[in-house]
Motif scaffolding. Sequence first.
Motif, PDB file in Angstrom:
ATOM      1  N   LYS A 199       0.994  -1.207   0.153  1.00 52.01           N
ATOM      2  CA  LYS A 199      -0.130  -0.063   0.092  1.00 52.01           C
ATOM      3  C   LYS A 199       1.301   1.231  -0.518  1.00 52.01           C
ATOM      4  CE  LYS A 199      -3.402   2.603   3.048  1.00 52.01           C
ATOM      5  NZ  LYS A 199      -3.898   2.322   3.900  1.00 52.01           N
ATOM      6  N   GLN A 200       1.905   1.194   1.037  1.00 46.94           N
ATOM      7  CA  GLN A 200       2.655   2.416   0.727  1.00 46.94           C
ATOM      8  C   GLN A 200       3.814   2.694  -0.503  1.00 46.94           C
ATOM      9  OE1 GLN A 200       4.697   0.908   4.639  1.00 46.94           O
ATOM     10  NE2 GLN A 200       3.440   2.295   5.789  1.00 46.94           N
ATOM     11  N   ARG A 201       4.012   1.428  -0.939  1.00 54.25           N
ATOM     12  CA  ARG A 201       4.790   1.373  -2.548  1.00 54.25           C
ATOM     13  C   ARG A 201       4.382   2.541  -3.398  1.00 54.25           C
ATOM     14  NH1 ARG A 201       7.543  -3.125  -0.457  1.00 54.25           N
ATOM     15  NH2 ARG A 201       5.616  -3.941  -1.674  1.00 54.25           N
ATOM     16  N   THR A 202       2.200   1.912  -3.477  1.00 55.28           N
ATOM     17  CA  THR A 202       1.905   2.245  -4.805  1.00 55.28           C
ATOM     18  C   THR A 202       1.199   3.512  -4.263  1.00 55.28           C
ATOM     19  OG1 THR A 202      -0.013   0.126  -4.339  1.00 55.28           O
ATOM     20  CG2 THR A 202      -1.120   2.461  -5.179  1.00 55.28           C
ATOM     21  N   CYS A 203       1.277   3.986  -2.788  1.00 54.63           N
ATOM     22  CA  CYS A 203       0.321   6.059  -2.701  1.00 54.63           C
ATOM     23  C   CYS A 203       2.327   6.507  -3.453  1.00 54.63           C
ATOM     24  CB  CYS A 203       1.537   6.244  -0.955  1.00 54.63           C
ATOM     25  SG  CYS A 203       1.264   7.275  -0.355  1.00 54.63           S
ATOM     26  N   VAL A 204       3.716   5.932  -3.331  1.00 54.29           N
ATOM     27  CA  VAL A 204       4.933   6.391  -3.278  1.00 54.29           C
ATOM     28  C   VAL A 204       4.426   6.894  -5.219  1.00 54.29           C
ATOM     29  CG1 VAL A 204       7.527   6.468  -3.586  1.00 54.29           C
ATOM     30  CG2 VAL A 204       6.460   5.404  -1.909  1.00 54.29           C
ATOM     31  N   THR A 205       4.044   5.225  -5.615  1.00 55.50           N
ATOM     32  CA  THR A 205       4.489   5.455  -6.756  1.00 55.50           C
ATOM     33  C   THR A 205       3.626   6.555  -7.329  1.00 55.50           C
ATOM     34  OG1 THR A 205       5.092   3.283  -7.170  1.00 55.50           O
ATOM     35  CG2 THR A 205       3.197   4.358  -9.046  1.00 55.50           C
ATOM     36  N   SER A 206       2.152   6.942  -6.812  1.00 52.76           N
ATOM     37  CA  SER A 206       1.230   7.630  -7.186  1.00 52.76           C
ATOM     38  C   SER A 206       1.674   9.280  -6.802  1.00 52.76           C
ATOM     39  CB  SER A 206      -0.052   7.724  -6.659  1.00 52.76           C
ATOM     40  OG  SER A 206      -0.717   8.591  -6.620  1.00 52.76           O
ATOM     41  N   SER A 207       1.823  10.008  -5.720  1.00 51.43           N
ATOM     42  CA  SER A 207       2.404  10.644  -4.994  1.00 51.43           C
ATOM     43  C   SER A 207       3.527  11.209  -6.102  1.00 51.43           C
ATOM     44  CB  SER A 207       3.125  10.737  -3.862  1.00 51.43           C
ATOM     45  OG  SER A 207       2.397  10.357  -3.040  1.00 51.43           O
ATOM     46  N   VAL A 208       4.716  10.418  -7.224  1.00 51.08           N
ATOM     47  CA  VAL A 208       5.953  10.773  -8.102  1.00 51.08           C
ATOM     48  C   VAL A 208       5.211  10.994  -9.333  1.00 51.08           C
ATOM     49  CG1 VAL A 208       7.596   9.873  -9.188  1.00 51.08           C
ATOM     50  CG2 VAL A 208       7.583   9.226  -6.416  1.00 51.08           C
ATOM     51  N   GLN A 209       4.451  10.691  -9.149  1.00 49.39           N
ATOM     52  CA  GLN A 209       3.161  11.112 -10.047  1.00 49.39           C
ATOM     53  C   GLN A 209       2.810  12.760 -10.272  1.00 49.39           C
ATOM     54  OE1 GLN A 209       1.269   7.576 -11.235  1.00 49.39           O
ATOM     55  NE2 GLN A 209       2.634   5.863 -12.120  1.00 49.39           N
ATOM     56  N   LEU A 210       2.278  12.512  -9.336  1.00 43.98           N
ATOM     57  CA  LEU A 210       2.198  13.752  -9.278  1.00 43.98           C
ATOM     58  C   LEU A 210       3.124  15.028  -8.888  1.00 43.98           C
ATOM     59  CD1 LEU A 210      -0.915  13.245  -6.995  1.00 43.98           C
ATOM     60  CD2 LEU A 210      -1.363  13.834  -9.534  1.00 43.98           C
ATOM     61  N   GLY A 211       4.504  14.697  -8.833  1.00 45.89           N
ATOM     62  CA  GLY A 211       5.087  15.943  -8.899  1.00 45.89           C
ATOM     63  C   GLY A 211       6.246  15.253  -7.421  1.00 45.89           C
ATOM     64  N   MET A 212       5.633  14.802  -6.849  1.00 44.87           N
ATOM     65  CA  MET A 212       6.375  14.888  -5.071  1.00 44.87           C
ATOM     66  C   MET A 212       7.639  13.788  -5.939  1.00 44.87           C
ATOM     67  SD  MET A 212       5.198  13.537  -1.529  1.00 44.87           S
ATOM     68  CE  MET A 212       3.860  14.467  -1.578  1.00 44.87           C
ATOM     69  N   THR A 213       8.920  14.709  -4.833  1.00 43.33           N
ATOM     70  CA  THR A 213      10.131  14.213  -4.541  1.00 43.33           C
ATOM     71  C   THR A 213      10.117  12.087  -4.441  1.00 43.33           C
ATOM     72  OG1 THR A 213      10.570  14.217  -2.932  1.00 43.33           O
ATOM     73  CG2 THR A 213      10.998  15.913  -4.878  1.00 43.33           C
ATOM     74  N   GLU A 214      11.053  11.362  -4.597  1.00 40.48           N
ATOM     75  CA  GLU A 214      10.358   9.991  -4.235  1.00 40.48           C
ATOM     76  C   GLU A 214      11.057   9.922  -2.982  1.00 40.48           C
ATOM     77  OE1 GLU A 214      11.461   5.281  -5.634  1.00 40.48           O
ATOM     78  OE2 GLU A 214      12.186   7.182  -7.183  1.00 40.48           O
ATOM     79  N   ARG A 215      11.454  10.531  -2.221  1.00 46.40           N
ATOM     80  CA  ARG A 215      11.906  10.181  -0.618  1.00 46.40           C
ATOM     81  C   ARG A 215      11.085  11.864  -0.078  1.00 46.40           C
ATOM     82  NH1 ARG A 215      17.844   9.703   0.571  1.00 46.40           N
ATOM     83  NH2 ARG A 215      17.838  11.697   1.360  1.00 46.40           N
ATOM     84  N   ARG A 216      11.190  11.974  -0.453  1.00 45.80           N
ATOM     85  CA  ARG A 216       9.640  12.779   0.237  1.00 45.80           C
ATOM     86  C   ARG A 216       8.422  11.712   0.707  1.00 45.80           C
ATOM     87  NH1 ARG A 216       7.934  18.845   1.386  1.00 45.80           N
ATOM     88  NH2 ARG A 216       5.729  17.970   2.556  1.00 45.80           N
ATOM     89  N   ALA A 217       8.033  11.409  -0.714  1.00 45.74           N
ATOM     90  CA  ALA A 217       6.572  10.729  -1.442  1.00 45.74           C
ATOM     91  C   ALA A 217       6.799   9.238  -0.047  1.00 45.74           C
ATOM     92  CB  ALA A 217       6.696  10.072  -2.260  1.00 45.74           C
ATOM     93  N   GLU A 218       8.228   8.692   0.196  1.00 43.06           N
ATOM     94  CA  GLU A 218       8.960   7.441   0.879  1.00 43.06           C
ATOM     95  C   GLU A 218       8.027   7.604   2.293  1.00 43.06           C
ATOM     96  OE1 GLU A 218      12.112   5.275  -1.419  1.00 43.06           O
ATOM     97  OE2 GLU A 218      12.708   6.830   0.359  1.00 43.06           O
ATOM     98  N   VAL A 219       9.044   9.476   2.859  1.00 42.89           N
ATOM     99  CA  VAL A 219       8.412   9.249   3.837  1.00 42.89           C
ATOM    100  C   VAL A 219       6.687   9.799   4.841  1.00 42.89           C
ATOM    101  CG1 VAL A 219       8.830  11.163   5.754  1.00 42.89           C
ATOM    102  CG2 VAL A 219      10.317   9.929   4.382  1.00 42.89           C
ATOM    103  N   GLU A 220       6.893  10.070   3.581  1.00 39.60           N
ATOM    104  CA  GLU A 220       4.600  10.662   4.182  1.00 39.60           C
ATOM    105  C   GLU A 220       4.129   9.682   4.149  1.00 39.60           C
ATOM    106  OE1 GLU A 220       3.381  14.702   2.326  1.00 39.60           O
ATOM    107  OE2 GLU A 220       5.454  15.541   3.283  1.00 39.60           O
ATOM    108  N   CYS A 221       4.770   8.649   2.869  1.00 40.63           N
ATOM    109  CA  CYS A 221       3.363   7.542   2.707  1.00 40.63           C
ATOM    110  C   CYS A 221       3.344   6.857   3.711  1.00 40.63           C
ATOM    111  CB  CYS A 221       3.942   6.825   1.192  1.00 40.63           C
ATOM    112  SG  CYS A 221       3.505   7.798  -0.044  1.00 40.63           S
ATOM    113  N   GLN A 222       5.253   6.347   4.544  1.00 44.04           N
ATOM    114  CA  GLN A 222       5.116   5.252   5.650  1.00 44.04           C
ATOM    115  C   GLN A 222       4.353   6.030   6.837  1.00 44.04           C
ATOM    116  OE1 GLN A 222       9.119   5.051   7.490  1.00 44.04           O
ATOM    117  NE2 GLN A 222       8.879   2.909   6.665  1.00 44.04           N
ATOM    118  N   ALA A 223       4.209   7.510   6.947  1.00 44.12           N
ATOM    119  CA  ALA A 223       3.790   7.698   8.247  1.00 44.12           C
ATOM    120  C   ALA A 223       2.911   7.994   7.308  1.00 44.12           C
ATOM    121  CB  ALA A 223       4.538   9.333   7.789  1.00 44.12           C
ATOM    122  N   THR A 224       1.902   7.989   7.207  1.00 42.78           N
ATOM    123  CA  THR A 224       0.275   7.726   7.103  1.00 42.78           C
ATOM    124  C   THR A 224      -0.209   6.441   6.251  1.00 42.78           C
ATOM    125  OG1 THR A 224       0.838   8.504   4.364  1.00 42.78           O
ATOM    126  CG2 THR A 224       0.025  10.076   6.000  1.00 42.78           C
ATOM    127  N   GLY A 225       0.528   5.396   6.097  1.00 41.18           N
ATOM    128  CA  GLY A 225      -0.444   4.003   6.290  1.00 41.18           C
ATOM    129  C   GLY A 225      -0.058   2.767   6.057  1.00 41.18           C
TER     130      GLY A 225
END
Length: 78
Positions: A52-78
Amino acid sequence: MTGALVAAMVAAGGISGTAAAAQPQQAQPQQTRDCRTYSSTTRCGDLQLNEKQRTCVTSSVQLGMTERRAEVECQATG
């Protein structure tokens, strides 16, 4: 007279801190940990993400977030 007294004290090492101030500071060792902080959440090293977190990262990166930030935020929220 006061100037001569101060100069004599400095030359004799009577004023504390002057010798230490003249010496160069030693370099601090670099941190080897890969840490990052976003939204007041800090994570270090390689993050272990579930599906679920990896899917969140992929989606967030496609929307323009950096991968490193997406990893932290997706892990924190899910």
